[in-house]
Design an enzyme around this catalytic site. Structure first.
Site, PDB file in Angstrom:
ATOM      1  N   LYS A 193     -73.873  63.538 -81.324  1.00  0.00           N
ATOM      2  CA  LYS A 193     -73.144  64.785 -81.071  1.00  0.00           C
ATOM      3  C   LYS A 193     -74.114  65.965 -81.042  1.00  0.00           C
ATOM      4  CE  LYS A 193     -72.104  65.205 -85.996  1.00  0.00           C
ATOM      5  NZ  LYS A 193     -71.074  64.935 -87.026  1.00  0.00           N
ATOM      6  N   ARG A 218     -60.607  67.466 -94.284  1.00  0.00           N
ATOM      7  CA  ARG A 218     -60.940  68.045 -92.993  1.00  0.00           C
ATOM      8  C   ARG A 218     -60.040  67.313 -92.005  1.00  0.00           C
ATOM      9  NH1 ARG A 218     -67.233  68.277 -91.353  1.00  0.00           N
ATOM     10  NH2 ARG A 218     -66.667  66.156 -90.796  1.00  0.00           N
ATOM     11  N   TYR A 243     -91.254  94.027 -89.671  1.00  0.00           N
ATOM     12  CA  TYR A 243     -90.088  94.872 -89.918  1.00  0.00           C
ATOM     13  C   TYR A 243     -89.760  94.938 -91.400  1.00  0.00           C
ATOM     14  CZ  TYR A 243     -88.996  94.800 -84.914  1.00  0.00           C
ATOM     15  OH  TYR A 243     -89.029  94.946 -83.554  1.00  0.00           O
ATOM     16  N   MET A 261     -87.641  88.531 -83.499  1.00  0.00           N
ATOM     17  CA  MET A 261     -86.978  87.799 -82.414  1.00  0.00           C
ATOM     18  C   MET A 261     -87.916  86.813 -81.733  1.00  0.00           C
ATOM     19  SD  MET A 261     -85.131  89.218 -78.960  1.00  0.00           S
ATOM     20  CE  MET A 261     -83.764  90.044 -79.746  1.00  0.00           C
TER      21      MET A 261
HETATM   22  C1  LIG Z   1     -71.612  63.888 -87.742  1.00  0.00           C
HETATM   23  C2  LIG Z   1     -70.844  62.732 -88.265  1.00  0.00           C
HETATM   24  C3  LIG Z   1     -71.515  61.619 -88.768  1.00  0.00           C
HETATM   25  C4  LIG Z   1     -73.015  61.569 -88.926  1.00  0.00           C
HETATM   26  O1  LIG Z   1     -73.356  62.324 -90.050  1.00  0.00           O
HETATM   27  P1  LIG Z   1     -74.878  62.370 -90.583  1.00  0.00           P
HETATM   28  O2  LIG Z   1     -74.758  63.066 -91.874  1.00  0.00           O
HETATM   29  O3  LIG Z   1     -75.630  63.173 -89.579  1.00  0.00           O
HETATM   30  O4  LIG Z   1     -75.334  60.979 -90.644  1.00  0.00           O
HETATM   31  C5  LIG Z   1     -70.761  60.541 -89.173  1.00  0.00           C
HETATM   32  N1  LIG Z   1     -69.406  60.560 -89.084  1.00  0.00           N
HETATM   33  C6  LIG Z   1     -68.729  61.624 -88.622  1.00  0.00           C
HETATM   34  C7  LIG Z   1     -67.255  61.592 -88.566  1.00  0.00           C
HETATM   35  C8  LIG Z   1     -69.423  62.746 -88.198  1.00  0.00           C
HETATM   36  O5  LIG Z   1     -68.760  63.794 -87.736  1.00  0.00           O
END
Ligand SMILES: *Cc1c(COP(=O)(O)O)cnc(C)c1O
Length: 375
Positions: free
Chosen positions: A35, A130, A263, A311
């Protein structure tokens, strides 16, 4: 000449890290979680190195299409399932497996017209609050899915909130077992932290005996970061850095005692000191909150950021190089994290911790203006 900043993906490190997961959970299949454009690395840049994974897990449908466009015929799992009913058409067409975490997603499936029944991963909310069905609603959701002609196989899934920390996962494992123990179907529980720290713990349920279960979902560990840093470290878990962010010095200043840098004049020299100016700033994805003291490699030598990140530039202390007689000046390599051509290495976890964040955020935040090295 373009600005000297450059990101480099290390395919052999991705392969190495995937093999580490194979060694840890030899009986489980491994989802490579890609992802967020493979945690900022670029899906296409990682694909060949990760193609020995058993499947790819992600959540953006456009990213799923990109993986199919690379001719991947194996499993793809949508970790958040579909966002609206018409997404199911893409699932049918591209054979995407999808998470089902709420009643609406079951309603949409029940109304979906498809020749091919779908493989779904029914998600339990075992305490993270969640996504997922509450334990009291889980069986009814399973029974409803099981009765749908649109559904082929139902797998069982949950996600841990504290696999990397002191609270641990026992309470969530207990909730998962209570909700699923006598249900058929493959199971997936572990993210990276759970793969590293808990995969051998027992799990009660059909066809499984350990938490590794049938599938693990590995994200950050594939990308060479320790999810439990600083309790654990990439080196300690035998993980290699997969992304190097490097630049060069474009300026050098000689400071006298009392001179300040950048800065807000947040750094002031207490002795004479040379400071290098590197072409990397927060518009490149480097964290603006990285304070004086954040580690950085110049010419392979470990030193520190001084003054505020701006930046397009950061300023770095050259005194460790000067003290060691290592020549450096305009054009010298600066490694923000990853590997130096001179042989040193700086874990992204250390930079993230110094900036009060985690490696996930730094890797995902490398900005579009940063070019990637051709691999
Ligand atoms: C992102 C995600 C993972 C992977 O998590 P890591 O901590 O990067 O290994 C696994 N399961 C779900 C549902 C996720 O959203």
């Amino acid at each position: 000449m373009p600005r000297p900043i450059l990101a480099t993906v290390h395919p052999e490190a991705l392969q190495h890290n995937l093999n580490q997961a194979r060694l840890r959970v030899p009986d489980a299949r491994v989802w490579a979680v890609v992802k967020a454009n493979a945690y900022g690395h670029g899906i296409e840049r990682c694909f060949d190195a990760l193609r020995s994974a058993d499947g790819f897990a992600l959540l953006d449908l456009a990213e799923a299409e990109r993986i199919r466009a690379l001719d991947w015929r194996g499993p793809i799992l949508l970790l958040e399932g579909v966002f609206e009913p018409r997404d199911l058409e893409l699932c049918s067409r591209l054979h995407l497996w999808h998470t089902v975490h709420c009643t609406e997603q079951i309603d949409w499936l029940a109304a979906h017209k498809t020749q091919v029944p779908h493989r779904v991963f029914l998600k339990l909310n075992s305490g993270m609050n969640r996504l997922g069905f509450a334990p009291t609603a889980f069986r009814a959701a399973w029974a409803r899915l099981n009765a749908l002609p649109q559904v082929d196989e139902i797998s069982l899934m949950t996600h841990f909130s504290d696999a990397d920390g002191p609270r641990g996962i026992a309470h969530q494992v207990a909730a998962f077992e209570a909700a699923t123990a006598d249900l058929p179907g493959e199971r997936t529980l572990c993210n990276s932290a759970a793969i590293l720290r808990h995969a051998q713990s027992p799990l009660r349920g059909e066809g499984v005996s350990t938490l590794a279960a049938d599938w693990v979902r590995e994200g950050i560990a594939l990308y060479g970061s320790a999810p439990d840093f600083p309790a654990g470290s990439a080196a300690g878990w035998h993980l290699q850095p997969t992304l190097t962010l490097a630049s060069r010095l474009i300026g050098v200043q000689q400071l006298q005692a009392g001179d300040t840098v950048g800065y807000g004049s947040t750094f002031s020299a207490d002795t004479p000191l040379r400071v290098g100016v590197a072409a990397c700033g927060y518009a490149d994805g480097y964290p603006r909150h990285a304070p004086t003291g954040t580690p950085v490699l110049v010419g392979g030598v470990r030193t520190r950021v001084v003054g505020r990140v701006s930046m397009d530039m950061i300023t770095v202390d050259l005194s460790p190089l000067d003290a060691a007689g290592v020549p450096c000046g305009i054009g010298s390599e600066v490694v923000l994290w990853g590997r130096s051509a001179a042989g040193g290495m700086l874990p992204v976890d250390e930079v993230a911790a110094s900036a009060g964040t985690i490696a996930y955020e730094l890797l995902c935040a490398v900005a579009p203006r940063v070019p990637f090295a051709a691999s």
